[in-house]
Motif scaffolding. Structure first.
Motif, short mmCIF file in Angstrom:
data_model
loop_
_atom_site.label_atom_id
_atom_site.label_comp_id
_atom_site.label_asym_id
_atom_site.label_seq_id
_atom_site.Cartn_x
_atom_site.Cartn_y
_atom_site.Cartn_z
N ASP A 1 -4.04 12.31 -6.29
CA ASP A 1 -5.54 12.53 -5.54
C ASP A 1 -5.45 14.15 -6.13
O ASP A 1 -5.89 15.31 -6.50
CB ASP A 1 -5.54 12.83 -4.88
N LEU A 2 -4.47 14.59 -5.58
CA LEU A 2 -3.80 16.07 -4.85
C LEU A 2 -3.73 16.62 -6.63
O LEU A 2 -4.55 17.90 -6.92
CB LEU A 2 -2.42 16.44 -4.49
N ARG A 3 -2.80 15.92 -7.37
CA ARG A 3 -3.04 16.88 -8.52
C ARG A 3 -3.87 16.02 -9.63
O ARG A 3 -3.84 16.95 -11.13
CB ARG A 3 -1.43 16.81 -9.35
N GLY A 4 -4.86 15.80 -9.23
CA GLY A 4 -5.74 15.17 -9.93
C GLY A 4 -5.92 14.46 -11.59
O GLY A 4 -5.58 13.80 -12.42
N GLN A 5 -4.58 13.21 -11.24
CA GLN A 5 -3.80 12.88 -11.69
C GLN A 5 -4.07 10.87 -12.00
O GLN A 5 -4.73 10.75 -11.11
CB GLN A 5 -2.72 12.80 -11.87
N ALA A 6 -4.01 10.67 -12.99
CA ALA A 6 -4.01 8.89 -13.06
C ALA A 6 -3.51 7.93 -12.82
O ALA A 6 -2.60 8.03 -11.63
CB ALA A 6 -4.75 8.52 -14.11
N TYR A 7 -3.62 7.17 -12.08
CA TYR A 7 -3.36 5.88 -10.94
C TYR A 7 -2.95 5.08 -11.62
O TYR A 7 -2.92 5.11 -13.17
CB TYR A 7 -4.12 5.07 -10.04
N GLY A 8 -0.97 4.75 -11.47
CA GLY A 8 -0.87 3.08 -12.38
C GLY A 8 -0.95 2.12 -11.73
O GLY A 8 -1.19 1.98 -9.91
N VAL B 1 0.58 -1.28 -0.17
CA VAL B 1 -0.07 0.17 -0.27
C VAL B 1 0.66 1.18 0.11
O VAL B 1 1.36 1.64 0.94
CB VAL B 1 -1.03 0.00 1.30
N LEU B 2 0.83 2.59 -0.80
CA LEU B 2 1.44 3.15 -0.81
C LEU B 2 0.34 4.46 -1.35
O LEU B 2 -0.35 5.38 -1.71
CB LEU B 2 2.11 3.36 -2.02
N PRO B 3 -0.02 4.74 0.54
CA PRO B 3 -0.89 5.79 1.08
C PRO B 3 -0.54 7.53 0.64
O PRO B 3 -1.25 7.89 -0.16
CB PRO B 3 -1.35 6.07 2.47
N HIS B 4 1.07 7.62 0.45
CA HIS B 4 1.43 8.76 -0.14
C HIS B 4 1.92 9.22 -1.01
O HIS B 4 1.24 10.26 -1.40
CB HIS B 4 3.32 8.55 0.88
N TRP B 5 1.89 8.00 -2.04
CA TRP B 5 1.14 8.08 -3.97
C TRP B 5 0.03 8.83 -4.08
O TRP B 5 0.02 9.37 -5.16
CB TRP B 5 2.24 7.22 -4.66
N LYS B 6 -0.84 7.43 -3.90
CA LYS B 6 -2.07 8.09 -4.45
C LYS B 6 -2.67 9.48 -3.52
O LYS B 6 -3.22 10.02 -4.43
CB LYS B 6 -3.07 7.06 -3.39
N GLU B 7 -2.17 9.73 -2.63
CA GLU B 7 -2.20 11.18 -1.80
C GLU B 7 -1.85 11.94 -2.93
O GLU B 7 -2.87 13.28 -3.31
CB GLU B 7 -1.30 11.37 -0.12
N TYR B 8 -1.10 12.02 -3.57
CA TYR B 8 0.30 12.58 -4.51
C TYR B 8 -0.74 13.16 -6.02
O TYR B 8 -1.07 14.17 -6.45
CB TYR B 8 1.52 12.63 -4.70
N GLN C 1 7.03 18.27 -4.50
CA GLN C 1 7.91 19.13 -5.53
C GLN C 1 9.06 18.37 -6.37
O GLN C 1 9.15 18.37 -7.70
CB GLN C 1 8.89 20.17 -5.23
N ALA C 2 9.14 17.30 -5.68
CA ALA C 2 10.65 16.04 -6.55
C ALA C 2 9.28 15.43 -7.60
O ALA C 2 9.54 15.73 -8.58
CB ALA C 2 10.04 15.05 -5.59
N TRP C 3 7.82 15.26 -7.30
CA TRP C 3 6.79 15.07 -7.85
C TRP C 3 6.39 15.51 -8.98
O TRP C 3 6.30 14.78 -10.59
CB TRP C 3 5.51 13.98 -6.97
N ASP C 4 5.98 17.20 -8.71
CA ASP C 4 6.19 17.70 -9.91
C ASP C 4 7.23 17.50 -10.76
O ASP C 4 6.94 17.58 -12.16
CB ASP C 4 5.31 18.92 -9.64
N ASP C 5 8.09 17.92 -10.21
CA ASP C 5 9.21 17.87 -11.83
C ASP C 5 9.66 16.90 -12.70
O ASP C 5 9.65 16.81 -13.63
CB ASP C 5 10.77 18.46 -10.68
N LEU C 6 9.43 15.66 -11.61
CA LEU C 6 9.68 14.20 -12.54
C LEU C 6 8.49 14.09 -13.73
O LEU C 6 8.71 13.72 -14.55
CB LEU C 6 9.47 13.25 -10.90
N TYR C 7 6.51 13.97 -12.95
CA TYR C 7 5.57 13.99 -13.47
C TYR C 7 5.59 15.00 -14.86
O TYR C 7 5.21 14.46 -15.65
CB TYR C 7 4.62 13.72 -12.86
N GLY C 8 6.59 15.67 -14.57
CA GLY C 8 6.05 17.09 -15.48
C GLY C 8 7.62 16.72 -16.45
O GLY C 8 6.57 17.01 -17.91
N THR C 9 8.25 16.55 -15.91
CA THR C 9 9.67 15.85 -17.53
C THR C 9 8.66 15.55 -18.11
O THR C 9 9.08 15.12 -19.26
CB THR C 9 10.94 15.96 -17.04
#
Length: 503
Positions: A117-124, A108-115, A252-260
């Motif tokens: 959900d925060l950004r309205g992105q699809a689950y992987g 279970v990765l609740p913190h990944w799910k939380e991110y 912020q790290a997720w934003d940079d990673l996902y954005g690139t």
């Protein structure tokens, strides 16, 4: 009305209905089963003592062995939000895997799910479950787990391997003794990043160039930061989000990673659309397949490709680092590997996928490295679908199992001289038997590593070319290097090696 099926009792006195007897037996057996509360395991303060006084905080792979010796092959451990059932024998690991259900959950990765959900992105793959997870996994599997499909990636991987050779040559020539590369793992990390990115994004990022582009450096930094912070964020409760800095940095790290990742994917999508408008054939590899198959939404592709990148770098780089470390320290093994490579591909001819089939010792070297240093020293299974019976314990739904791969792959009853680097043990000419669940470095079942075939090809081709060009020796004082746990099993200090050109 028909009577219930019946038969005589063992002594012929009276009738005992078969269904009633079966129910009585089942009830009796169930009553004998213990629960999770009956498991042995360390107290909370004992765990704190081991982690922060005895120094196991970054050596949790060794803690597996200590706890197995104290509590046996199955025990319970609780720390912070974690409540784990640890399983440390191949027989018990098999029992867990064989009851994992159709749609198993690794952890279970609740913190990944939380991110997300925060950004309205699809689950992987790491967050979604059940039918949706299975749908995505089926799409991703198609071009990554079939050998014939993976062979198509060989030319691009060979190009990246050639860049690795140029990078090694550049570094060793500029070293004080003109032979030493002071941090091999760092260079192989760049190789792993470039290799998997070339497949996932169908573009070269320049990780192995003399001057790495700034956008690529930010991308690499974002991956490292996200994985490092992920270990920290999950320990703290959600109310700390506004108090401690970790969550903000994690986002912020997720934003940079996902954005690139999204930018690179959108760039390829624009190219494909332009080709279609011109009436040209849309040639390409993995990303082209995902964008063209219409089985995943663009949002799902963004998340899934990002997750594949996260899992595809360290597998290759860490395993290659440990393999070169042992080859440098064992001249006999290195000479045997070089002889095999040279016999199949004389005069430094570049190996292809057909050549790899004729190199059993090469594959044995990689297998033995993965046995000694499983990329992830422990894997997980979360019983989301049903209760599970392991040994003589019954566990309810939502039990988190920790499968202790490291201690099992170092088990002396499974592997003779288990702490010794012996690639020969994997050759068919050897009389060698071990339990099939004592060595599962890429996982097993439908939750096995989706990038296994690509990672193996990268490692085989890289090792071949490095052996063709260099004799490898220990650098500095040649002191032994231990492993440490940082989610993954990594060198505790930089691996320094000398690369001597072969005649």
């Amino acid at each position: 009305m028909k009577p219930w099926p019946h038969r005589l009792s063992a002594h012929g006195r009276g009738l005992v209905t078969f269904s009633t007897r079966t129910l009585i037996q089942a009830t009796t057996e169930a009553a004998k089963l213990k629960t999770i509360n009956d498991l042995p395991g360390p107290a909370f303060f004992t765990t704190l003592y081991w982690l922060f006084v005895k120094g196991y905080a970054d050596k949790s792979h060794l803690l597996q062995g200590l706890q197995k010796n104290l509590y046996g092959p199955i025990w319970r451990s609780r720390f912070g939000p974690f409540d784990l059932v640890n399983v440390a024998s191949p027989e018990l690991i098999a029992q867990v895997i064989q009851q994992e259900g159709r749609y198993p959950v690794r952890a279970v990765l609740p913190h990944w799910k939380e991110y997300l959900d925060l950004r309205g992105q699809a689950y992987g793959l790491h967050v979604d479950k059940g039918l949706e997870w299975h749908r995505m996994r089926s799409v991703l599997n198609s071009k990554l787990l079939k050998l014939q499909e993976v062979r198509a990636y060989a030319p691009i991987i060979q190009q990246v391997v050639e860049d690795l050779l140029h990078r090694i040559e550049f570094l060793r020539i500029r070293s004080p003794d003109q032979t030493t590369v002071s941090d091999v793992a760092a260079e192989l990390y760049k190789f792993g990043f470039e290799g998997i990115s070339s497949i996932l994004f169908e573009t070269r990022l320049g990780c192995l160039q003399e001057d790495i582009p700034q956008d690529t450096l930010r991308f690499i930094t974002a991956v490292n930061d996200m994985l490092t912070l992920s270990e920290t964020v999950v320990v703290f409760p959600r109310w700390t989000r506004c108090v401690l800095p970790f969550w903000k940095r994690f986002v912020q790290a997720w934003d940079d990673l996902y954005g690139t990742a999204r930018t690179l994917i959108d760039r390829r999508l624009t190219e494909l659309q332009a080709q279609m408008e011109r009436g040209e054939l849309t040639g390409g590899l993995y990303l082209t397949y995902l964008l063209s198959c219409d089985k995943l939404s663009h949002s799902e592709i963004y998340t899934c490709v990002t997750e594949l990148l996260l899992g595809g770098v360290d597998t290759t780089s860490n395993t290659l680092s440990w393999a070169l470390y042992h080859l440098a320290r064992d001249r006999r093994v290195q000479d045997r590997l070089y002889s095999e490579v040279n016999a199949v591909c004389a005069s430094r001819r570049k190996p292809d996928t057909d050549d790899l089939r004729r190199m059993p010792y090469l594959k044995a070297v990689v297998k033995e490295t993965l046995r000694l240093y499983p990329v992830v020293p422990g894997n997980g299974r979360f019983t989301a679908e049903n209760e599970v019976i392991v040994d003589n314990y019954r566990f309810p739904k939502k039990t988190q199992f920790h499968l202790c791969h490291y201690v099992v792959s170092h088990d002396q009853t499974q592997f003779t001289h288990a702490d010794v680097f012996m690639p020969e043990r994997w050759l068919r000419t050897q009389v060698f038997q071990h339990h099939p669940y004592s060595f599962i470095p890429f996982g097993v079942g439908v939750r096995a590593c989706v990038g296994k075939r690509v990672a193996e090809m990268e490692m085989y081709l890289a090792l071949c070319r490095l052996m063709q060009h260099y004799e490898i020796q220990p650098g500095d004082d040649g002191a032994a290097i231990e492993a440490k746990t940082r989610t993954l099993l990594v060198p505790a200090k930089p691996i320094s090696l000398r690369f001597l050109l072969r005649a």
